[in-house]
Design a protein around this motif. Structure first.
Motif, PDB file in Angstrom:
ATOM      1  N   ALA A 193      -4.711  -7.345   9.879  1.00  0.00           N
ATOM      2  CA  ALA A 193      -4.831  -6.307   9.947  1.00  0.00           C
ATOM      3  C   ALA A 193      -6.206  -6.214  10.005  1.00  0.00           C
ATOM      4  O   ALA A 193      -6.676  -5.161  10.853  1.00  0.00           O
ATOM      5  N   THR A 194      -6.667  -6.778   9.098  1.00  0.00           N
ATOM      6  CA  THR A 194      -7.867  -5.897   8.722  1.00  0.00           C
ATOM      7  C   THR A 194      -8.592  -7.316   7.831  1.00  0.00           C
ATOM      8  O   THR A 194      -8.228  -8.517   7.858  1.00  0.00           O
ATOM      9  N   PRO A 195     -10.544  -7.490   8.132  1.00  0.00           N
ATOM     10  CA  PRO A 195     -11.144  -8.433   7.730  1.00  0.00           C
ATOM     11  C   PRO A 195     -11.161  -8.499   6.099  1.00  0.00           C
ATOM     12  O   PRO A 195     -11.078  -9.842   5.698  1.00  0.00           O
ATOM     13  N   LYS A 196     -10.409  -7.519   5.401  1.00  0.00           N
ATOM     14  CA  LYS A 196     -10.033  -7.535   4.153  1.00  0.00           C
ATOM     15  C   LYS A 196      -8.366  -7.632   4.291  1.00  0.00           C
ATOM     16  O   LYS A 196      -7.930  -8.205   2.085  1.00  0.00           O
ATOM     17  N   GLY A 197      -8.054  -8.070   4.815  1.00  0.00           N
ATOM     18  CA  GLY A 197      -6.893  -8.396   4.910  1.00  0.00           C
ATOM     19  C   GLY A 197      -5.529  -7.953   5.466  1.00  0.00           C
ATOM     20  O   GLY A 197      -5.651  -7.199   6.052  1.00  0.00           O
ATOM     21  N   PRO A 198      -4.325  -8.117   5.252  1.00  0.00           N
ATOM     22  CA  PRO A 198      -2.797  -7.285   5.621  1.00  0.00           C
ATOM     23  C   PRO A 198      -2.867  -6.234   5.203  1.00  0.00           C
ATOM     24  O   PRO A 198      -3.001  -5.892   4.017  1.00  0.00           O
ATOM     25  N   LEU A 199      -2.002  -5.598   5.938  1.00  0.00           N
ATOM     26  CA  LEU A 199      -1.379  -4.072   6.140  1.00  0.00           C
ATOM     27  C   LEU A 199      -0.560  -4.089   4.863  1.00  0.00           C
ATOM     28  O   LEU A 199       0.058  -4.823   4.746  1.00  0.00           O
ATOM     29  N   ARG A 200      -0.968  -2.980   3.475  1.00  0.00           N
ATOM     30  CA  ARG A 200       0.034  -3.089   2.228  1.00  0.00           C
ATOM     31  C   ARG A 200       1.367  -1.927   3.004  1.00  0.00           C
ATOM     32  O   ARG A 200       0.769  -1.236   2.940  1.00  0.00           O
ATOM     33  N   VAL A 201       2.370  -2.515   2.781  1.00  0.00           N
ATOM     34  CA  VAL A 201       3.543  -1.934   2.850  1.00  0.00           C
ATOM     35  C   VAL A 201       4.292  -1.606   1.121  1.00  0.00           C
ATOM     36  O   VAL A 201       4.462  -2.897   0.121  1.00  0.00           O
ATOM     37  N   LEU A 202       4.695  -0.179   1.092  1.00  0.00           N
ATOM     38  CA  LEU A 202       5.584  -0.203  -0.053  1.00  0.00           C
ATOM     39  C   LEU A 202       6.503   0.053   0.305  1.00  0.00           C
ATOM     40  O   LEU A 202       7.242   0.869   1.108  1.00  0.00           O
ATOM     41  N   ILE A 203       7.733  -0.055  -0.093  1.00  0.00           N
ATOM     42  CA  ILE A 203       9.156   0.606   0.629  1.00  0.00           C
ATOM     43  C   ILE A 203       9.512   0.832  -0.608  1.00  0.00           C
ATOM     44  O   ILE A 203       9.768   0.397  -2.069  1.00  0.00           O
ATOM     45  N   CYS A 204      10.478   2.299  -0.563  1.00  0.00           N
ATOM     46  CA  CYS A 204      11.633   3.435  -1.399  1.00  0.00           C
ATOM     47  C   CYS A 204      12.347   3.709  -0.689  1.00  0.00           C
ATOM     48  O   CYS A 204      12.785   4.127   0.241  1.00  0.00           O
ATOM     49  N   ASP A 205      13.394   3.268  -1.719  1.00  0.00           N
ATOM     50  CA  ASP A 205      14.491   3.592  -1.022  1.00  0.00           C
ATOM     51  C   ASP A 205      16.158   3.101  -2.705  1.00  0.00           C
ATOM     52  O   ASP A 205      15.807   1.967  -3.086  1.00  0.00           O
ATOM     53  N   ASP A 206      16.038   3.937  -2.751  1.00  0.00           N
ATOM     54  CA  ASP A 206      17.455   3.775  -4.323  1.00  0.00           C
ATOM     55  C   ASP A 206      18.461   2.374  -4.113  1.00  0.00           C
ATOM     56  O   ASP A 206      19.653   2.009  -4.849  1.00  0.00           O
ATOM     57  N   ASN A 207      19.151   2.502  -2.278  1.00  0.00           N
ATOM     58  CA  ASN A 207      19.992   1.319  -2.594  1.00  0.00           C
ATOM     59  C   ASN A 207      19.382  -0.084  -2.987  1.00  0.00           C
ATOM     60  O   ASN A 207      18.206  -0.497  -2.049  1.00  0.00           O
ATOM     61  N   ASP A 208      19.822  -0.955  -3.792  1.00  0.00           N
ATOM     62  CA  ASP A 208      19.022  -1.834  -4.287  1.00  0.00           C
ATOM     63  C   ASP A 208      19.420  -3.278  -3.297  1.00  0.00           C
ATOM     64  O   ASP A 208      18.302  -3.479  -3.074  1.00  0.00           O
ATOM     65  N   GLN A 210       5.776 -11.878   6.557  1.00  0.00           N
ATOM     66  CA  GLN A 210       5.458 -11.533   8.013  1.00  0.00           C
ATOM     67  C   GLN A 210       4.014 -11.283   7.320  1.00  0.00           C
ATOM     68  O   GLN A 210       3.484 -10.914   6.461  1.00  0.00           O
ATOM     69  N   PRO A 211       3.738 -12.496   7.906  1.00  0.00           N
ATOM     70  CA  PRO A 211       2.158 -12.810   7.924  1.00  0.00           C
ATOM     71  C   PRO A 211       0.996 -12.061   7.640  1.00  0.00           C
ATOM     72  O   PRO A 211      -0.190 -12.001   7.041  1.00  0.00           O
ATOM     73  N   ASP A 212       1.447 -10.798   8.657  1.00  0.00           N
ATOM     74  CA  ASP A 212       0.250  -9.952   8.346  1.00  0.00           C
ATOM     75  C   ASP A 212       0.862  -8.547   7.129  1.00  0.00           C
ATOM     76  O   ASP A 212      -0.808  -7.525   7.650  1.00  0.00           O
ATOM     77  N   LEU A 213       1.480  -8.389   7.259  1.00  0.00           N
ATOM     78  CA  LEU A 213       1.320  -7.379   5.686  1.00  0.00           C
ATOM     79  C   LEU A 213       2.023  -7.600   4.494  1.00  0.00           C
ATOM     80  O   LEU A 213       2.525  -9.224   4.616  1.00  0.00           O
ATOM     81  N   THR A 214       2.353  -7.752   4.158  1.00  0.00           N
ATOM     82  CA  THR A 214       1.824  -7.648   2.218  1.00  0.00           C
ATOM     83  C   THR A 214       2.644  -6.929   1.081  1.00  0.00           C
ATOM     84  O   THR A 214       2.061  -5.401   1.439  1.00  0.00           O
ATOM     85  N   LEU A 215       4.063  -7.644   0.295  1.00  0.00           N
ATOM     86  CA  LEU A 215       4.661  -6.061   0.156  1.00  0.00           C
ATOM     87  C   LEU A 215       3.017  -5.534  -1.078  1.00  0.00           C
ATOM     88  O   LEU A 215       3.115  -6.210  -2.532  1.00  0.00           O
ATOM     89  N   THR A 216       3.435  -4.594  -1.751  1.00  0.00           N
ATOM     90  CA  THR A 216       2.749  -3.971  -2.507  1.00  0.00           C
ATOM     91  C   THR A 216       3.470  -3.397  -4.133  1.00  0.00           C
ATOM     92  O   THR A 216       2.931  -3.309  -5.065  1.00  0.00           O
ATOM     93  N   GLY A 217       4.460  -3.646  -3.586  1.00  0.00           N
ATOM     94  CA  GLY A 217       5.840  -2.819  -4.382  1.00  0.00           C
ATOM     95  C   GLY A 217       7.191  -2.107  -4.185  1.00  0.00           C
ATOM     96  O   GLY A 217       7.174  -1.974  -2.506  1.00  0.00           O
ATOM     97  N   SER A 218       8.089  -2.296  -4.642  1.00  0.00           N
ATOM     98  CA  SER A 218       9.622  -1.224  -4.291  1.00  0.00           C
ATOM     99  C   SER A 218      10.024  -0.799  -5.591  1.00  0.00           C
ATOM    100  O   SER A 218       9.745  -0.846  -6.346  1.00  0.00           O
ATOM    101  N   ALA A 219      10.386   0.527  -5.103  1.00  0.00           N
ATOM    102  CA  ALA A 219      10.555   1.558  -5.623  1.00  0.00           C
ATOM    103  C   ALA A 219      11.936   1.634  -5.464  1.00  0.00           C
ATOM    104  O   ALA A 219      12.261   2.357  -4.433  1.00  0.00           O
ATOM    105  N   ALA A 220      12.587   2.279  -6.505  1.00  0.00           N
ATOM    106  CA  ALA A 220      13.775   3.224  -6.514  1.00  0.00           C
ATOM    107  C   ALA A 220      13.754   5.202  -6.712  1.00  0.00           C
ATOM    108  O   ALA A 220      15.203   5.212  -6.603  1.00  0.00           O
ATOM    109  N   ASP A 221      13.444   5.248  -7.180  1.00  0.00           N
ATOM    110  CA  ASP A 221      12.994   6.596  -7.499  1.00  0.00           C
ATOM    111  C   ASP A 221      11.074   7.291  -6.685  1.00  0.00           C
ATOM    112  O   ASP A 221      10.064   6.517  -7.042  1.00  0.00           O
TER     113      ASP A 221
END
Length: 143
Positions: free
Chosen positions: A5-20, A33-44
């Motif tokens: 997505a950028t010259p510096k790397g993929p789009l950063r995505v954070l997932i937030c859902d309480d359902n494990d 996805q090669p163009d996305l990077t997971l930055t973390g996931s949160a439950a609250d």
């Protein structure tokens, strides 16, 4: 292959859902996805806000009925991470929930059950908006 997505790397995505289980599936979908990077996931809310501040995602996928409050979480992340885009991903499609989330500045709203392709298309579209916004903000701030 999708280009980054950028010259510096993929789009950063954070997932937030309480359902494990759902959170784990969304994590796998993003990680595949090669163009996305997971930055973390949160439950609250506390974890989501902390991760957003630390990892500066372009897009946050957020459950509307999130522990600690979906609208509260969205509002805090938007304040802390200028340019971020919040995508509400909810089992509830009623107008009240949509209006409440729109009032705090969310950029998109999808009802759970859409295909992975539809979800990823919206994540990418919002990520492109965030990238443009964040780049503009960075160029305007000489610090």
């Amino acid at each position: 292959m999708t280009r980054p997505a950028t010259p510096k790397g993929p789009l950063r995505v954070l997932i937030c859902d309480d359902n494990d289980m759902l959170r784990a599936v969304l994590v796998k979908v993003v990680e595949a996805q090669p163009d996305l990077t997971l930055t973390g996931s949160a439950a609250d809310a506390d974890e989501a806000i902390r991760l957003a501040i630390a990892r500066r995602p372009h897009v946050v996928v957020l459950d509307v009925r999130f522990p600690g409050g979906g609208p509260y979480t969205a509002q805090q992340i938007i304040r802390a991470v200028p340019g971020v885009r919040i995508l509400v991903f909810s089992a509830y499609g009623d107008q009240g929930a949509r209006t409440e989330m729109a009032a705090v500045g969310v950029a998109g709203y999808l009802v759970k059950g859409v295909s992975n392709a539809q979800l990823l298309a919206v994540v990418r579209a919002l990520g492109a908006e965030a990238l443009t916004s964040m780049t503009s903000l960075a160029e305007a701030d000489p610090a």
